[in-house]
Design a protein around this motif. Structure first.
Motif, mmCIF file in Angstrom:
data_model
loop_
_atom_site.group_PDB
_atom_site.id
_atom_site.type_symbol
_atom_site.label_atom_id
_atom_site.label_comp_id
_atom_site.label_asym_id
_atom_site.label_seq_id
_atom_site.Cartn_x
_atom_site.Cartn_y
_atom_site.Cartn_z
ATOM 1 N N GLY A 135 6.798 -59.764 14.242
ATOM 2 C CA GLY A 135 5.588 -60.325 14.690
ATOM 3 C C GLY A 135 4.528 -60.174 16.104
ATOM 4 O O GLY A 135 4.263 -60.420 16.774
ATOM 5 N N MET A 136 5.597 -58.686 17.744
ATOM 6 C CA MET A 136 5.248 -58.573 18.205
ATOM 7 C C MET A 136 4.090 -57.341 18.269
ATOM 8 O O MET A 136 3.792 -56.803 18.899
ATOM 9 N N GLY A 137 3.439 -57.101 16.634
ATOM 10 C CA GLY A 137 2.561 -55.758 16.437
ATOM 11 C C GLY A 137 1.337 -56.087 17.334
ATOM 12 O O GLY A 137 0.493 -55.057 17.819
ATOM 13 N N ASP A 138 0.325 -57.877 17.131
ATOM 14 C CA ASP A 138 -0.558 -57.600 18.138
ATOM 15 C C ASP A 138 -0.204 -58.064 19.720
ATOM 16 O O ASP A 138 -1.767 -56.988 20.540
ATOM 17 N N ILE A 139 0.346 -57.950 20.205
ATOM 18 C CA ILE A 139 1.023 -57.913 21.596
ATOM 19 C C ILE A 139 1.170 -55.974 21.776
ATOM 20 O O ILE A 139 0.881 -56.322 23.270
ATOM 21 N N LEU A 140 1.812 -55.591 21.221
ATOM 22 C CA LEU A 140 2.244 -54.023 21.585
ATOM 23 C C LEU A 140 0.422 -53.877 21.525
ATOM 24 O O LEU A 140 0.347 -52.846 22.435
ATOM 25 N N VAL A 141 -0.399 -54.017 20.692
ATOM 26 C CA VAL A 141 -1.922 -53.415 19.952
ATOM 27 C C VAL A 141 -2.089 -53.659 22.097
ATOM 28 O O VAL A 141 -3.219 -53.253 22.859
ATOM 29 N N GLU A 142 -2.612 -54.828 21.829
ATOM 30 C CA GLU A 142 -3.316 -55.564 23.823
ATOM 31 C C GLU A 142 -2.092 -54.800 24.760
ATOM 32 O O GLU A 142 -3.687 -54.609 25.130
ATOM 33 N N ASP A 143 -0.986 -54.933 25.236
ATOM 34 C CA ASP A 143 -0.493 -53.978 25.842
ATOM 35 C C ASP A 143 -1.130 -52.692 26.073
ATOM 36 O O ASP A 143 -1.505 -52.176 27.105
ATOM 37 N N VAL A 144 -1.417 -51.593 24.794
ATOM 38 C CA VAL A 144 -1.604 -50.401 24.689
ATOM 39 C C VAL A 144 -2.992 -50.402 25.116
ATOM 40 O O VAL A 144 -3.841 -50.113 25.942
ATOM 41 N N ARG A 145 -3.797 -51.283 24.931
ATOM 42 C CA ARG A 145 -5.711 -51.768 25.087
ATOM 43 C C ARG A 145 -5.654 -51.826 26.011
ATOM 44 O O ARG A 145 -6.260 -51.286 27.356
ATOM 45 N N SER A 146 -4.744 -52.896 27.013
ATOM 46 C CA SER A 146 -4.419 -52.830 28.648
ATOM 47 C C SER A 146 -4.715 -52.304 29.287
ATOM 48 O O SER A 146 -5.095 -51.984 30.508
ATOM 49 N N LYS A 147 -3.405 -51.325 29.367
ATOM 50 C CA LYS A 147 -3.063 -50.118 30.361
ATOM 51 C C LYS A 147 -4.120 -48.822 29.851
ATOM 52 O O LYS A 147 -4.250 -48.404 31.371
#
Length: 183
Positions: A135-147
């Motif tokens: 369930g955290m997949g989208d959150i991790l993708v956004e974390d990677v992108r934003s960082k």
């Protein structure tokens, strides 16, 4: 998870959070009491009323913490310098339940830099998850992108989630295996 060593915290303002592991966005109201169980990579995992919540670095002030320092790139830095910062930023991305960064977990397959027409850079990242249904997949993708997009001269980060090849424990570094008790 919560332990006697977890740092107590009181939310000083309403704060956006992500429910772990479901990935649902929630708002924690001012005055909420919780316990910081993980503080890695500029975000916090907080145990609140029986649930784990991820607090992003931009909301550090809500729990009395300092946000991460801005990233600096020297004048005239080349692609090698930017690539080093990309990998450094990737190492600040953590699954809120696992105290090991996504690079050491073996979740990042590649990070490639290219140039846009205006001279800015684009970074293409290919990564996976430990389990396809996370369930955290989208959150991790956004974390990677934003960082990655915090790096000066990087105008865009495209993060592709793939499941081929499927992740397995052999992709973890020795450091990750040691940290998780799998070595």
């Amino acid at each position: 998870m919560y332990s006697r060593n977890s740092e107590p915290v009181r939310f000083e303002r309403d704060c956006a959070a992500v429910l772990v592991p479901q990935g649902d966005a929630v708002t924690l109201p001012i005055g909420t009491i919780g316990y910081i169980t993980q503080s890695l990579g500029g975000s916090w995992t907080v145990f609140v009323e029986g649930n784990l919540m991820r607090i992003a670095g931009e909301d550090a002030d809500a729990i009395g913490k300092e946000p991460p320092e801005p990233i600096e790139l020297p004048d005239g830095a080349g692609d090698e310098d930017v690539e080093a910062l990309v990998w450094s930023q990737l190492r600040t991305c953590f699954d809120p339940e696992i105290p090991v960064n996504i690079v050491e977990l073996g979740l990042v397959y590649s990070a490639e830099i290219s140039h846009l027409e205006d001279g800015q850079r684009k970074v293409d990242v290919t990564m996976t998850l430990t389990a396809p249904g996370c369930g955290m997949g989208d959150i991790l993708v956004e974390d990677v992108r934003s960082k990655i997009e915090l790096i000066p001269t990087v105008a865009e980060a495209d993060v592709e989630m793939v499941f081929d090849p499927p992740w397995n424990r052999t992709m973890m570094s020795d450091v990750a295996r040691l940290e998780t008790g799998m070595l």
